[in-house]
Structures are given as C-alpha cells and as structure tokens.
Enzyme design. Sequence first.
Site, PDB file in Angstrom:
ATOM      1  N   ASN A   8     -38.664  71.405  -6.365  1.00 20.84           N
ATOM      2  CA  ASN A   8     -38.776  70.479  -7.719  1.00 20.84           C
ATOM      3  C   ASN A   8     -40.018  70.868  -8.111  1.00 20.84           C
ATOM      4  O   ASN A   8     -41.182  70.338  -7.706  1.00 20.84           O
ATOM      5  CB  ASN A   8     -38.567  68.856  -7.160  1.00 20.84           C
ATOM      6  CG  ASN A   8     -38.782  68.031  -8.354  1.00 20.84           C
ATOM      7  OD1 ASN A   8     -39.407  68.634  -9.651  1.00 20.84           O
ATOM      8  ND2 ASN A   8     -38.572  66.878  -8.332  1.00 20.84           N
ATOM      9  N   ARG A  84     -34.497  71.931  -9.259  1.00 22.00           N
ATOM     10  CA  ARG A  84     -34.500  70.794 -10.270  1.00 22.00           C
ATOM     11  C   ARG A  84     -34.867  71.622 -11.430  1.00 22.00           C
ATOM     12  O   ARG A  84     -36.097  71.953 -11.360  1.00 22.00           O
ATOM     13  CB  ARG A  84     -35.395  69.743 -10.061  1.00 22.00           C
ATOM     14  CG  ARG A  84     -35.544  68.596 -11.061  1.00 22.00           C
ATOM     15  CD  ARG A  84     -36.356  67.567 -10.708  1.00 22.00           C
ATOM     16  NE  ARG A  84     -36.219  66.405 -11.540  1.00 22.00           N
ATOM     17  CZ  ARG A  84     -37.217  65.461 -11.920  1.00 22.00           C
ATOM     18  NH1 ARG A  84     -38.196  65.411 -10.854  1.00 22.00           N
ATOM     19  NH2 ARG A  84     -37.079  64.636 -12.622  1.00 22.00           N
ATOM     20  N   HIS A 172     -34.185  62.378 -16.386  1.00 21.13           N
ATOM     21  CA  HIS A 172     -33.849  61.728 -14.921  1.00 21.13           C
ATOM     22  C   HIS A 172     -32.479  61.641 -14.654  1.00 21.13           C
ATOM     23  O   HIS A 172     -32.326  60.690 -13.832  1.00 21.13           O
ATOM     24  CB  HIS A 172     -34.718  60.219 -15.234  1.00 21.13           C
ATOM     25  CG  HIS A 172     -36.071  60.131 -15.434  1.00 21.13           C
ATOM     26  ND1 HIS A 172     -36.633  59.285 -16.274  1.00 21.13           N
ATOM     27  CD2 HIS A 172     -36.947  60.715 -14.655  1.00 21.13           C
ATOM     28  CE1 HIS A 172     -38.019  59.179 -16.073  1.00 21.13           C
ATOM     29  NE2 HIS A 172     -38.400  60.290 -15.122  1.00 21.13           N
ATOM     30  N   HIS A 197     -35.403  53.516 -14.290  1.00 18.56           N
ATOM     31  CA  HIS A 197     -36.245  54.465 -13.424  1.00 18.56           C
ATOM     32  C   HIS A 197     -37.738  54.230 -13.995  1.00 18.56           C
ATOM     33  O   HIS A 197     -38.071  54.987 -15.009  1.00 18.56           O
ATOM     34  CB  HIS A 197     -35.594  55.779 -13.620  1.00 18.56           C
ATOM     35  CG  HIS A 197     -36.222  56.916 -12.879  1.00 18.56           C
ATOM     36  ND1 HIS A 197     -36.069  57.381 -11.604  1.00 18.56           N
ATOM     37  CD2 HIS A 197     -37.700  57.358 -12.925  1.00 18.56           C
ATOM     38  CE1 HIS A 197     -36.864  58.363 -11.289  1.00 18.56           C
ATOM     39  NE2 HIS A 197     -38.159  58.261 -12.129  1.00 18.56           N
ATOM     40  N   ARG A 230     -47.565  59.359 -20.914  1.00 16.24           N
ATOM     41  CA  ARG A 230     -46.572  59.809 -22.148  1.00 16.24           C
ATOM     42  C   ARG A 230     -46.523  58.374 -23.081  1.00 16.24           C
ATOM     43  O   ARG A 230     -46.473  57.232 -22.545  1.00 16.24           O
ATOM     44  CB  ARG A 230     -45.472  60.240 -21.773  1.00 16.24           C
ATOM     45  CG  ARG A 230     -45.645  61.673 -21.422  1.00 16.24           C
ATOM     46  CD  ARG A 230     -44.333  62.094 -20.616  1.00 16.24           C
ATOM     47  NE  ARG A 230     -44.242  62.349 -19.235  1.00 16.24           N
ATOM     48  CZ  ARG A 230     -43.074  62.584 -18.545  1.00 16.24           C
ATOM     49  NH1 ARG A 230     -42.199  62.566 -19.199  1.00 16.24           N
ATOM     50  NH2 ARG A 230     -43.079  62.455 -17.351  1.00 16.24           N
ATOM     51  N   GLU A 366     -33.688  62.031  -5.502  1.00 17.70           N
ATOM     52  CA  GLU A 366     -33.419  63.175  -6.429  1.00 17.70           C
ATOM     53  C   GLU A 366     -32.881  64.440  -5.636  1.00 17.70           C
ATOM     54  O   GLU A 366     -32.010  65.218  -5.794  1.00 17.70           O
ATOM     55  CB  GLU A 366     -34.363  63.781  -7.538  1.00 17.70           C
ATOM     56  CG  GLU A 366     -34.370  62.616  -8.441  1.00 17.70           C
ATOM     57  CD  GLU A 366     -35.681  62.519  -9.079  1.00 17.70           C
ATOM     58  OE1 GLU A 366     -36.846  62.743  -8.578  1.00 17.70           O
ATOM     59  OE2 GLU A 366     -35.906  62.391 -10.508  1.00 17.70           O
TER      60      GLU A 366
HETATM   61  P1  AMP Z   1     -43.231  58.086  -9.065  1.00 21.05           P
HETATM   62  O1  AMP Z   1     -43.762  59.096 -10.368  1.00 21.05           O
HETATM   63  O2  AMP Z   1     -41.687  57.586  -9.004  1.00 21.05           O
HETATM   64  O3  AMP Z   1     -43.837  58.413  -7.948  1.00 21.05           O
HETATM   65  O4  AMP Z   1     -44.127  56.613  -9.585  1.00 21.05           O
HETATM   66  C1  AMP Z   1     -45.677  56.658  -9.568  1.00 21.05           C
HETATM   67  C2  AMP Z   1     -45.923  55.265  -9.977  1.00 21.05           C
HETATM   68  O5  AMP Z   1     -45.421  54.231  -8.931  1.00 21.05           O
HETATM   69  C3  AMP Z   1     -47.417  54.949  -9.802  1.00 21.05           C
HETATM   70  O6  AMP Z   1     -47.682  54.385 -11.283  1.00 21.05           O
HETATM   71  C4  AMP Z   1     -47.729  54.296  -8.892  1.00 21.05           C
HETATM   72  O7  AMP Z   1     -48.986  53.545  -9.161  1.00 21.05           O
HETATM   73  C5  AMP Z   1     -46.544  53.369  -8.788  1.00 21.05           C
HETATM   74  N1  AMP Z   1     -46.474  52.732  -7.494  1.00 21.05           N
HETATM   75  C6  AMP Z   1     -46.263  53.041  -6.344  1.00 21.05           C
HETATM   76  N2  AMP Z   1     -46.653  52.244  -5.443  1.00 21.05           N
HETATM   77  C7  AMP Z   1     -46.698  50.970  -6.016  1.00 21.05           C
HETATM   78  C8  AMP Z   1     -46.888  49.568  -5.625  1.00 21.05           C
HETATM   79  N3  AMP Z   1     -46.897  49.200  -4.097  1.00 21.05           N
HETATM   80  N4  AMP Z   1     -47.091  48.661  -6.539  1.00 21.05           N
HETATM   81  C9  AMP Z   1     -47.248  49.013  -7.865  1.00 21.05           C
HETATM   82  N5  AMP Z   1     -46.851  50.425  -8.125  1.00 21.05           N
HETATM   83  C10 AMP Z   1     -46.551  51.370  -7.551  1.00 21.05           C
END
Ligand code: AMP
Length: 380
Positions: A8, A84, A172, A197, A230, A366
């Site tokens: 990915n 991906r 997504h 998501h 974004r 994913e």
């Molecule tokens: P992803 O792109 O799916 O990896 O998600 C990243 C986002 O998830 C970032 O904004 C992180 O700050 C948020 N995130 C990860 N762990 C936590 C948590 N325990 N509480 C709040 N936000 C989180």
Amino acid sequence: MSHILTVNAGSSSLKYALYRAKAEPVVLAQGKVGRIGGAAQLTPAGGPARDLPPGTDHAGALAAVLAELSESHPDAQVTVVGHRVVHGGPDYAAPVELTPKVIAQLEGFAPYAPLHQPHNLAGVRAAMAAFPQARQIACFDTAFHRGHPFVNDTFALPRRFYDKGVRRYGFHGLSYDYIAGEVARRAPALSRVVVAHLGNGASMCALRDGRSVASTMGFSALDGLPMGTRCGQLDPGVVLYLMQQEGMDADQISDLLYTESGLKGMSGLSNDMRELQASDDPRAVEALDYFVFRIRRELGAMAAVLGGIDGLVFCGGIGENSAPVRARVCAGMDWLGIAVSDTANDANAPVISTGPVQVMVIPTNEEIVIARAAVALADA
Ligand code: AMP
C-alpha cells in the site's frame, strides 16, 4: 507453500503485509516504511523502528521491506503481490491483474488522483522489479462504489464531462468492502448501514445489503468530510476566488486543499485528532466542532438516501479509538434510532448502542481485502 505480499504505497509511506496463501489468508508479518523521500524509517509491527538511508525512495523502501522479510520469514515464496491502487477509473469494479497494458491505462487515471496514483504505481514498478516471477494484482479504492446509481455518480455539468470520466467515484473502497463483510458476518439482519471511515482521510458510505449506494467522496479524495489536511466539501466558487482574487495557480491551490486545510488548517495546530482533543485552543475546538457537524450532517443525508438506517459503523484511526468523537456524532440522534452506552463507547466495544440502530466499532483491515483478492486470482 506460497505467500502473498500486499503493498500500500502512499506519497511518503509504504505499508506492507505478508500472508500465507490460504482460503482465508493468514497474516505472518506487517509493518510500514514512513517518511519516504526524507528521514525514512522501517517499522515492523511490534518491533522497533529502524532508520533507512536518508532520501530512500519507493524502490529503496520496498528493498528494505524485503530484506526485513527475508530475515524474519526466510522460507517465504511470494507468488502474488497485491497492490492498493487508489483509482480504477469508471469501469474497474473488481481487482485486476497488472499487465503492461493495464498499467498504462492506470497511468492515464493519474490526472484524477495526482497525489496518490503515481505513488501507487511507483510501488507496482518496484514490486515488479523485485518479484519478476510473481503475479501482480491491483485492488482499487474506487471499485466498491462502481454500482452507484447515476444520480450519485454525476455532477450537474454538461454531459460531455461525465462521458470523459468527470464523475463522483468515491474512495476508501477497500475499507468499506472489509466492513461490509464484517457487518454481514456479525449482524446479517442489518440492511441499511452507514459506515464512517474516520482517519487522516475520512469519508462515509451508505450500504444497502452490503453494496455501496452513496459516498461522501466524489471526483477526488477531497470532497465530503473535512480530513486531517484536506478541506472536504467546498463551494467551487472558492476555487475561482483563489484563482481570480488571490492569484493562486493550480499547484498552490492543490497544496492548500490537500495538505494545508482540514483539521490542520482550521486549528493551525495539528492534523492529529489526539492533539486536538487535548487542546483548549479555541481554533482546535472549532475544528473539532466542524468535523463532528459535517459527520452528523452526512449521516442525516445518508439515512435519507437509505430510507432510514439499521446500523452505523465507526472505523479508521479516529472512528476506532475516539470515544469523544463517536459520542458527539451520536448525541441527540435518537430521532434516527441512535443511542449509545457511555460505558461501551468508552471501552471501544464492538457494539456500543442501546437503541434500535446497531452502532458498531469495527477495526478496518484493507490489507486482508487485497490478500483475499490475490488468493481468488491465484485460484482462478
Ligand atoms: P488513520 O489514518 O486511520 O491511521 O487514522 C489517523 C487518525 O486517528 C489521526 O488523526 C489520529 O490522531 C487518530 N487517532 C489514533 N488514535 C486515536 C485515539 N486514541 N484517540 C483519538 N484519535 C486517535
């Protein structure tokens, strides 16, 4: 015993996973190379991060991953590499084997996703060089949404633009594909389901009987919800203003909308939800307020598209981990049948609802969707 590698490749990161090829693939190792092009680091899941030579590119990142895997799994025989790829254009509704002809076609979709597609294809080229004997397969973020009705696919522009491919694609899709499968497994009676998501990229999808009927993302990965950096939904008049009054060119506007906006731009602080939640800076509070407001608005819109909802799923880094965001999205939504238990929500429990709408927290995956597609290809 054959193995599957999933790749990915993003603009500055490359996530990987190694699977044993079985009817339901078994993950053996996974991890990530971050900060490609800068101070690159390889972090195997559960292991310490290791510095790579500064300026490591996608090919160098993949070489480092292979060196790591050949140490941890010296007997692995990679027969399929699954990638991906963000954009599959108007027609690909399923994974496809990568041939020179298909790659050329996918390169043609780069103008639709200029910040993602070239990096995805850089990962493809690096994997082809590293595994000349393996089959290579592309799994598209757009494919899951290809069954959308026309009204959700089109813009109100002259028809020739639609015919050229200027459509609402939705993204997504690998995540939604996984979640649709999990909903069918965990709660098969649910028909009308909205999936949020919420990660650094964020979107929502309306599922009817496991199929996507609407998405908040459109032609590009900019539309819909505000994201880490974004902007989300934006009046096109703002783009005209930026050009005509601010004298910004296309590259400057692209930078602004993709990398300087969203939670980071609004708060002036960070794109990281954890930092925003911990801050009492009024701009961080406003950024969070706007994020929640837009999710609630889209939830209402998707409920209207579906004619009511039976289930609501949270996934992505924020959706899976932020009890405060989930609580705020669900607050006062009893008119839709949504009510949640604070205790279950605070524990990130798999089911957090107390009302008729089943509200679930499902960690998305994913990579397994790509690995399953690779097994299906190998079996075909
Ligand atoms: P992803 O792109 O799916 O990896 O998600 C990243 C986002 O998830 C970032 O904004 C992180 O700050 C948020 N995130 C990860 N762990 C936590 C948590 N325990 N509480 C709040 N936000 C989180």
